[in-house]
Scaffold this motif. Structure first.
Motif, short mmCIF file in Angstrom:
data_model
loop_
_atom_site.label_atom_id
_atom_site.label_comp_id
_atom_site.label_asym_id
_atom_site.label_seq_id
_atom_site.Cartn_x
_atom_site.Cartn_y
_atom_site.Cartn_z
N ILE A 13 -0.93 1.49 5.59
CA ILE A 13 -0.05 0.38 5.93
C ILE A 13 1.30 0.93 6.40
CG2 ILE A 13 -1.14 -1.30 4.38
CD1 ILE A 13 0.99 -0.70 2.29
N GLY A 14 2.06 0.10 7.08
CA GLY A 14 3.40 0.48 7.51
C GLY A 14 4.42 0.22 6.41
N THR A 15 5.66 0.59 6.68
CA THR A 15 6.69 0.51 5.65
C THR A 15 7.02 -0.93 5.25
OG1 THR A 15 7.59 2.63 6.33
CG2 THR A 15 9.07 1.17 5.13
N SER A 16 6.99 -1.86 6.21
CA SER A 16 7.24 -3.27 5.84
C SER A 16 6.17 -3.76 4.88
CB SER A 16 7.26 -4.16 7.09
OG SER A 16 8.36 -3.84 7.90
N GLU A 17 4.93 -3.30 5.12
CA GLU A 17 3.84 -3.69 4.22
C GLU A 17 3.96 -3.01 2.85
OE1 GLU A 17 0.11 -4.77 7.10
OE2 GLU A 17 0.77 -2.69 7.12
N VAL A 18 4.47 -1.77 2.86
CA VAL A 18 4.72 -1.09 1.58
C VAL A 18 5.67 -1.96 0.75
CG1 VAL A 18 5.84 0.92 0.48
CG2 VAL A 18 4.30 1.26 2.43
N GLU A 19 6.73 -2.42 1.38
CA GLU A 19 7.71 -3.27 0.69
C GLU A 19 7.05 -4.58 0.22
OE1 GLU A 19 11.29 -3.95 2.96
OE2 GLU A 19 11.91 -5.59 1.65
N HIS A 20 6.19 -5.14 1.07
CA HIS A 20 5.52 -6.40 0.74
C HIS A 20 4.62 -6.22 -0.49
CE1 HIS A 20 3.00 -9.99 1.30
NE2 HIS A 20 4.01 -10.48 1.99
N VAL A 21 3.90 -5.10 -0.54
CA VAL A 21 3.02 -4.85 -1.69
C VAL A 21 3.84 -4.57 -2.94
CG1 VAL A 21 1.22 -3.33 -2.64
CG2 VAL A 21 1.10 -4.03 -0.25
N LEU A 22 4.91 -3.81 -2.79
CA LEU A 22 5.77 -3.54 -3.96
C LEU A 22 6.28 -4.85 -4.55
CD1 LEU A 22 7.92 -0.51 -2.65
CD2 LEU A 22 6.17 -0.42 -4.44
N ALA A 23 6.67 -5.79 -3.67
CA ALA A 23 7.31 -7.03 -4.13
C ALA A 23 6.31 -8.09 -4.58
CB ALA A 23 8.19 -7.59 -3.02
N THR A 24 5.11 -8.10 -3.97
CA THR A 24 4.21 -9.25 -4.20
C THR A 24 2.81 -8.87 -4.69
OG1 THR A 24 3.21 -9.28 -1.99
CG2 THR A 24 5.34 -10.39 -2.23
N GLN A 25 2.43 -7.58 -4.60
CA GLN A 25 1.08 -7.12 -4.95
C GLN A 25 0.01 -7.67 -4.01
OE1 GLN A 25 1.75 -5.03 -7.48
NE2 GLN A 25 -0.23 -4.08 -7.15
N THR A 26 0.44 -8.15 -2.85
CA THR A 26 -0.52 -8.73 -1.90
C THR A 26 -0.18 -8.33 -0.47
OG1 THR A 26 0.84 -10.69 -1.49
CG2 THR A 26 -0.74 -10.84 -3.31
N LEU A 27 -1.12 -8.58 0.41
CA LEU A 27 -0.87 -8.48 1.86
C LEU A 27 -1.59 -9.65 2.52
CD1 LEU A 27 -1.55 -4.72 2.66
CD2 LEU A 27 0.65 -5.90 2.87
N GLU A 28 -0.97 -10.22 3.53
CA GLU A 28 -1.68 -11.23 4.32
C GLU A 28 -2.43 -10.49 5.43
OE1 GLU A 28 -0.25 -15.42 5.40
OE2 GLU A 28 -0.09 -14.29 7.26
N LEU A 29 -3.74 -10.58 5.40
CA LEU A 29 -4.56 -9.78 6.32
C LEU A 29 -5.62 -10.63 7.00
CD1 LEU A 29 -5.24 -6.68 4.06
CD2 LEU A 29 -3.78 -6.71 6.08
N LYS A 30 -5.99 -10.19 8.20
CA LYS A 30 -7.13 -10.79 8.87
C LYS A 30 -8.32 -9.90 8.57
CE LYS A 30 -8.58 -12.50 13.40
NZ LYS A 30 -9.11 -13.78 12.93
N LYS A 31 -9.41 -10.52 8.19
CA LYS A 31 -10.59 -9.72 7.83
C LYS A 31 -11.12 -8.96 9.05
CE LYS A 31 -14.89 -9.81 5.36
NZ LYS A 31 -16.15 -10.50 5.24
#
Lengths: 201, 466
Positions: free
Chosen positions: B144-162
């Motif tokens: 994942i990219g750095t924005s997603e790293v931050e998103h996972v740190l903050a929320t434990q989730t990612l919004e993804l397309k399968k």
């Protein structure tokens, strides 16, 4: 995040295939702990000679494409590393939109987070836009309609609806997700019973 | 309806279905290193957000750690700043942190499995594209990219397309002299660097089942070089035996429950894949890359191809550029030019089995005189200790190899381990991109056995007859 609704601009043609993120921003320039300062090193091997002097009339620095906000790229653009430094560097060069036959998945995701629109068109359509860019024609990209227009040609493109909403509104994605905090908590409570070995304390 | 392994893991982790194949997906495990995380921690601080689940994270430096003289001050102030930032962020947010002096330190993708942190059925992310490595355990693991790293740190989730389902089946039996690296290179050579784009690849068939966990990690590691964000291998007894007793693995009564769950993950009979590829494993030979893309693969017995060997005009142009960069004409035999430098290491090939594979070739021989440097960089401190216990370090150093401390090293040349302009490098890493191992450096991707043999002979040789 900066909104993206539409852009009208001349475009830089750079249709090389398999441009990897090491070409976009070499690893030796990833040591900054900030999000800025990567633009001067973007596409380094395309813009500078080995001795550090500028390659004359390269597409990124020459006068012909000065001020371009659209980059026309080749197939599988942005393959390789997950470094978000790649879209950071591209944004610093002034680009808001990249058009290519296809993009690497992680790179395309990273662009969305930084207000950069990636548009995938067919190879023939991209070839036509490369010619238009070389001729100095303006290209208009509209995210609302999901269209690219240039002179008399008009192309439609697909785009993930969730990403579209984020870009159109310039949303803070983490803030959005945290609105679902109770749903996340509910999932975790269930998982603590299902797979307790993945939780500590 | 029968499901693939990817379908099952995806479905287990959907927190909220957002329609059109998009979901808010729960992330179980997160590996953090120094290069792609500082801006994410800054983002959390700026917004006053905490880390959502500290027990889901291991932080370890790897990308720009020096591989020698660690007791001396780091000569690179920017590298020091990044390493210091990771340590401070780990302390401030209360994360499990493995520092450079710890025997467990190493490349994130070696450390995760070694600590039993990587497990079947989990979703695992890291700000590094080679996170696909962990798919060897049947984990859905992706970079994942750095924005997603931050998103996972903050929320434990990612919004993804399968992604779509793809299966690569490797039939037959892998010939002697070939290893998992040749399998993954054969696959990338066949499907190209865009062949897996928008797909998750499940690897199956007798060759995959016969691979060790180390081999499966090498295979899944390079899924990203085929354009797939993740690779998967169905967990089996080898997987369970590897994990049992490791620090983060389930303990006590939870072990049985976990194994039962893990056994349910494999793709159902009749599950439909969007794309199916079959490779004849018995026909695989030792492979080498000749150009600047991982799809530029040829048998070691072959010659460098030329633009006329390709139909696509864009590829023909890319071939011309690659030949110019690599400094040889089309038709050059792959065994017909000098190798200047050798690198055995990286998240692709730095595990104990890779060390043993290299040692089996090197034992009792010497590095060729003209080789500038031949370097072996174990993937972790624990791999290093194990290799030393087996006496492999003596085999390496007596032959003239450097035996270094663990890290990413010359795979991407962020630390002082670099190749010079114009040098041909036999490398067990994963990317032969322009300038990847140093400005102007010419990388050839190979297996550990092939790299070891090139160091001894001074040029590529067919390791089957070496």
């Amino acid at each position: 995040m900066e909104k993206f609704v539409s852009v009208t601009s001349i475009a830089t043609p750079f249709p090389r295939v398999n441009v990897d993120t090491d070409i976009i921003i070499p690893a030796k320039h990833l040591k900054s702990i900030k999000r800025t300062g990567f633009g001067e090193h973007a596409f380094e091997t395309v813009r500078y000679n080995a001795d550090g002097s500028r390659i004359e009339n390269n597409v990124f620095d020459g006068p012909k494409y000065k001020g371009a906000k659209i980059l026309i790229a080749g197939d599988n653009f942005g393959c390789g590393s997950s470094r978000e430094h790649a879209p950071w560097a591209i944004a610093e060069l002034g680009y808001r939109c990249i058009i290519a036959p296809s993009f690497a998945d992680i790179f395309a995701g990273n662009c969305v987070k930084n207000g950069i629109l990636t548009v995938a068109l067919s190879q023939d359509e991209v070839d036509a836009l490369v010619l238009a860019a070389e001729a100095g024609h303006e290209i208009h990209v509209n995210l609302n309609d999901q269209t690219v227009t240039c002179q008399n040609a008009k192309y439609e493109f697909d785009f993930n609806p969730a990403h579209k909403e984020m870009l159109l509104n310039g949303l803070d994605e983490i803030g959005q997700t945290l609105q679902a905090a109770s749903v996340i908590k509910g999932y975790e409570d269930k998982q603590k019973l299902m797979t307790p070995w993945l939780f500590r304390g | 309806m029968p499901k693939t392994m990817y379908d099952k893991i995806w479905d287990h982790h959907v927190v909220e279905d957002r329609g059109n194949g998009v979901a808010l997906l729960y992330i179980d495990r997160h590996l953090v290193h120094e290069v792609t995380s500082p801006q994410a921690f800054d983002g959390l601080r700026a917004a006053g957000r905490p880390v959502h689940r500290v027990d889901s994270i291991i932080a370890v430096p790897d990308h720009n750690v020096p591989t020698k003289d660690r007791d001396k001050p780091n000569p690179d102030p920017m590298s020091t700043a990044q390493l210091t930032a990771l340590e401070q962020n780990a302390k401030e947010f209360g994360l499990d942190y493995i520092d450079m002096t710890d025997d467990r330190q190493g490349i994130v993708h070696v450390v995760g499995p070694e600590q039993g942190f990587t497990q079947p059925g989990v979703t695992l992310v890291c700000g590094d594209s080679h996170t696909s490595t962990h798919g060897a355990f049947g984990a859905l693991a992706f970079g994942i990219g750095t924005s997603e790293v931050e998103h996972v740190l903050a929320t434990q989730t990612l919004e993804l397309k399968k992604s779509k389902n793809m299966r690569v089946t490797v039939t037959g039996e892998l010939p002697k002299g070939c290893s998992a690296k040749d399998v993954t290179m054969a696959i990338i050579g066949a499907i190209g660097t865009g062949g897996g784009t928008a797909h998750v690849i499940e690897y199956a068939g007798p060759v995959i089942e016969a691979l060790s966990m180390e081999g499966r990690m090498t295979l899944c590691n390079m899924s990203i070089e085929a354009g797939a964000r993740a690779g998967l291998v169905a967990p089996d007894e080898k997987t369970f035996n590897y994990l049992k007793g490791r620090p983060y693995a389930p303990k006590g009564g939870q072990w049985e429950a976990a194994v039962n769950y893990w056994k349910s993950l494999k793709s159902d009979d009749g599950a439909v894949f969007d794309k199916e590829i079959t490779i004849d494993g018995s026909a695989i030979v030792p492979l080498v890359t000749w150009g600047t893309s991982p799809e530029d693969v040829v048998p070691v017995t072959a010659n460098v191809p030329g633009p006329d060997d390709f139909k696509d005009p864009a590829k023909r142009e890319a071939v011309e550029k690659a030949l110019d960069y690599m400094g040889y004409p089309a038709g050059t035999p792959m065994t017909g030019f000098k190798i200047d430098r050798v690198f055995i290491g990286s998240c692709t090939n730095s595990r104990i089995e890779d060390m043993r594979e290299a040692a089996s070739i090197i034992k009792g021989r010497k590095v060729a005189d003209h080789i500038i440097e031949a370097m072996i960089v174990p993937g972790s401190g624990l791999v290093k200790l194990q290799a030393e216990e087996e006496g492999l370090d003596k085999i390496f150093t007596e032959a003239g190899f450097e035996w270094r401390d663990p890290g990413c090293s010359m795979c991407l040349a962020m630390n002082p381990d670099k190749a010079g302009p114009g040098e041909h490098v036999a490398s067990t890493s994963n990317r032969n991109f322009v300038g990847r191992q140093g400005p102007g450096a010419r990388t050839h991707l190979v297996s550990p056995a092939m790299a070891a043999a090139a160091a001894i002979a001074g040029h590529f040789v067919d390791v089957r007859n070496f």
